[in-house]
Design a protein around this motif. Structure first.
Motif, PDB file in Angstrom:
ATOM      1  N   LYS A   1      47.359  43.796  75.615  1.00 14.01           N
ATOM      2  CA  LYS A   1      47.795  42.494  75.111  1.00 14.01           C
ATOM      3  C   LYS A   1      49.240  42.204  75.512  1.00 14.01           C
ATOM      4  N   LEU A   2      49.889  43.178  76.127  1.00 15.49           N
ATOM      5  CA  LEU A   2      51.305  43.063  76.454  1.00 15.49           C
ATOM      6  C   LEU A   2      51.522  42.198  77.682  1.00 15.49           C
ATOM      7  N   VAL A   3      52.394  41.205  77.553  1.00 12.26           N
ATOM      8  CA  VAL A   3      52.810  40.386  78.699  1.00 12.26           C
ATOM      9  C   VAL A   3      53.935  41.109  79.430  1.00 12.26           C
ATOM     10  N   GLY A   4      54.888  41.664  78.672  1.00  8.37           N
ATOM     11  CA  GLY A   4      55.966  42.402  79.309  1.00  8.37           C
ATOM     12  C   GLY A   4      57.008  42.906  78.327  1.00  8.37           C
ATOM     13  N   TYR A   5      57.680  43.963  78.742  1.00 11.17           N
ATOM     14  CA  TYR A   5      58.842  44.508  78.038  1.00 11.17           C
ATOM     15  C   TYR A   5      60.077  44.110  78.820  1.00 11.17           C
ATOM     16  N   PHE A   6      61.161  43.855  78.111  1.00  6.90           N
ATOM     17  CA  PHE A   6      62.419  43.470  78.736  1.00  6.90           C
ATOM     18  C   PHE A   6      63.555  44.151  77.989  1.00  6.90           C
ATOM     19  N   THR A   7      64.613  44.447  78.702  1.00  6.35           N
ATOM     20  CA  THR A   7      65.831  44.920  78.052  1.00  6.35           C
ATOM     21  C   THR A   7      66.891  43.857  78.234  1.00  6.35           C
ATOM     22  N   GLY A   8      67.778  43.771  77.254  1.00  4.24           N
ATOM     23  CA  GLY A   8      68.802  42.748  77.285  1.00  4.24           C
ATOM     24  C   GLY A   8      69.844  43.004  78.352  1.00  4.24           C
ATOM     25  N   ASP A   9      70.469  41.933  78.771  1.00  3.86           N
ATOM     26  CA  ASP A   9      71.555  42.000  79.738  1.00  3.86           C
ATOM     27  C   ASP A   9      72.707  41.199  79.128  1.00  3.86           C
ATOM     28  N   ILE A  10      73.240  40.260  79.813  1.00  2.00           N
ATOM     29  CA  ILE A  10      74.350  39.448  79.316  1.00  2.00           C
ATOM     30  C   ILE A  10      73.935  38.755  78.022  1.00  2.00           C
ATOM     31  N   GLY A  11      74.701  38.942  76.967  1.00  2.00           N
ATOM     32  CA  GLY A  11      74.445  38.273  75.697  1.00  2.00           C
ATOM     33  C   GLY A  11      73.338  38.898  74.867  1.00  2.00           C
ATOM     34  N   ALA A  12      72.613  39.829  75.403  1.00  2.00           N
ATOM     35  CA  ALA A  12      71.519  40.455  74.665  1.00  2.00           C
ATOM     36  C   ALA A  12      71.520  41.968  74.873  1.00  2.00           C
ATOM     37  N   ILE A  13      72.720  42.511  75.078  1.00  2.42           N
ATOM     38  CA  ILE A  13      72.791  43.947  75.307  1.00  2.42           C
ATOM     39  C   ILE A  13      72.319  44.668  74.039  1.00  2.42           C
ATOM     40  N   ASN A  14      71.836  45.855  74.222  1.00  4.68           N
ATOM     41  CA  ASN A  14      71.315  46.668  73.131  1.00  4.68           C
ATOM     42  C   ASN A  14      70.096  46.044  72.473  1.00  4.68           C
ATOM     43  N   GLU A  15      69.286  45.340  73.258  1.00  7.55           N
ATOM     44  CA  GLU A  15      68.052  44.774  72.747  1.00  7.55           C
ATOM     45  C   GLU A  15      66.871  45.167  73.621  1.00  7.55           C
ATOM     46  N   ILE A  16      65.753  45.410  72.957  1.00  7.78           N
ATOM     47  CA  ILE A  16      64.472  45.571  73.638  1.00  7.78           C
ATOM     48  C   ILE A  16      63.611  44.413  73.166  1.00  7.78           C
ATOM     49  N   ILE A  17      63.058  43.700  74.117  1.00 11.88           N
ATOM     50  CA  ILE A  17      62.290  42.496  73.822  1.00 11.88           C
ATOM     51  C   ILE A  17      60.903  42.683  74.426  1.00 11.88           C
ATOM     52  N   HIS A  18      59.888  42.378  73.643  1.00 12.56           N
ATOM     53  CA  HIS A  18      58.554  42.415  74.219  1.00 12.56           C
ATOM     54  C   HIS A  18      57.780  41.182  73.805  1.00 12.56           C
ATOM     55  N   LEU A  19      56.916  40.745  74.713  1.00 12.66           N
ATOM     56  CA  LEU A  19      56.095  39.565  74.514  1.00 12.66           C
ATOM     57  C   LEU A  19      54.634  39.978  74.603  1.00 12.66           C
ATOM     58  N   TRP A  20      53.869  39.586  73.580  1.00  8.24           N
ATOM     59  CA  TRP A  20      52.453  39.918  73.477  1.00  8.24           C
ATOM     60  C   TRP A  20      51.651  38.627  73.455  1.00  8.24           C
ATOM     61  N   LYS A  21      50.453  38.666  74.005  1.00  8.94           N
ATOM     62  CA  LYS A  21      49.559  37.503  74.001  1.00  8.94           C
ATOM     63  C   LYS A  21      48.242  37.900  73.337  1.00  8.94           C
ATOM     64  N   PHE A  22      47.852  37.127  72.328  1.00  4.30           N
ATOM     65  CA  PHE A  22      46.619  37.377  71.591  1.00  4.30           C
ATOM     66  C   PHE A  22      45.730  36.144  71.645  1.00  4.30           C
ATOM     67  N   ASP A  23      44.426  36.357  71.551  1.00  2.04           N
ATOM     68  CA  ASP A  23      43.483  35.245  71.585  1.00  2.04           C
ATOM     69  C   ASP A  23      43.673  34.328  70.373  1.00  2.04           C
ATOM     70  N   ASP A  24      43.919  34.933  69.225  1.00  3.54           N
ATOM     71  CA  ASP A  24      44.092  34.192  67.975  1.00  3.54           C
ATOM     72  C   ASP A  24      44.664  35.154  66.940  1.00  3.54           C
ATOM     73  N   ASP A  25      44.795  34.691  65.697  1.00  4.11           N
ATOM     74  CA  ASP A  25      45.399  35.526  64.665  1.00  4.11           C
ATOM     75  C   ASP A  25      44.541  36.756  64.361  1.00  4.11           C
ATOM     76  N   ALA A  26      43.238  36.597  64.373  1.00  5.97           N
ATOM     77  CA  ALA A  26      42.367  37.745  64.106  1.00  5.97           C
ATOM     78  C   ALA A  26      42.537  38.822  65.185  1.00  5.97           C
ATOM     79  N   ASP A  27      42.660  38.411  66.434  1.00  6.03           N
ATOM     80  CA  ASP A  27      42.892  39.341  67.538  1.00  6.03           C
ATOM     81  C   ASP A  27      44.226  40.066  67.343  1.00  6.03           C
ATOM     82  N   ARG A  28      45.248  39.322  66.970  1.00 12.43           N
ATOM     83  CA  ARG A  28      46.571  39.903  66.732  1.00 12.43           C
ATOM     84  C   ARG A  28      46.522  40.944  65.610  1.00 12.43           C
ATOM     85  N   ARG A  29      45.922  40.582  64.502  1.00 14.61           N
ATOM     86  CA  ARG A  29      45.848  41.506  63.358  1.00 14.61           C
ATOM     87  C   ARG A  29      45.028  42.754  63.698  1.00 14.61           C
ATOM     88  N   SER A  30      43.942  42.570  64.399  1.00 12.09           N
ATOM     89  CA  SER A  30      43.108  43.703  64.795  1.00 12.09           C
ATOM     90  C   SER A  30      43.881  44.657  65.714  1.00 12.09           C
TER      91      SER A  30
END
Length: 105
Positions: free
Chosen positions: A37-66
């Protein structure tokens, strides 16, 4: 309609290397066992140092919860999370819907 979840973890200053190694050795192997379900992981650079960011894509809320129920019920992932949590300052989650124009992941 797809739901996107944006998760941002703020890492304790000076601990990003340790967090990166934990993700590589324990976190990603545990997550990779679950439906992709993962779209991608990212680490921060300018203005977002010390951050790990991830984006997930789900079909709907039930898919996300499952998906998250499966991950949080996984002993291997929870062992990783136990080591990760002390290295984090803050977590922010946002649920988003795709705009009705433009490209979508």
């Amino acid at each position: 309609m797809a739901i996107y979840e944006l998760r941002t973890y703020s890492v304790v200053v000076g601990k990003m290397g340790e967090v990166t190694e934990l993700y590589k050795s324990l976190g990603w192997p545990a997550l990779a066992k679950h439906p992709q379900k993962l779209v991608g992981y990212f680490t921060g650079d300018i203005g977002a140092i010390n951050e790990i960011i991830h984006l997930w894509k789900f079909d709907d809320d039930a898919d996300r919860r499952s998906f998250w129920n499966g991950v949080f019920g996984d002993d291997q992932f929870m062992a990783f999370a136990k080591q990760l949590r002390p290295l984090l300052k803050h977590q922010e989650n946002k649920l988003m819907l795709a705009a009705p124009w433009g490209p979508h992941p």
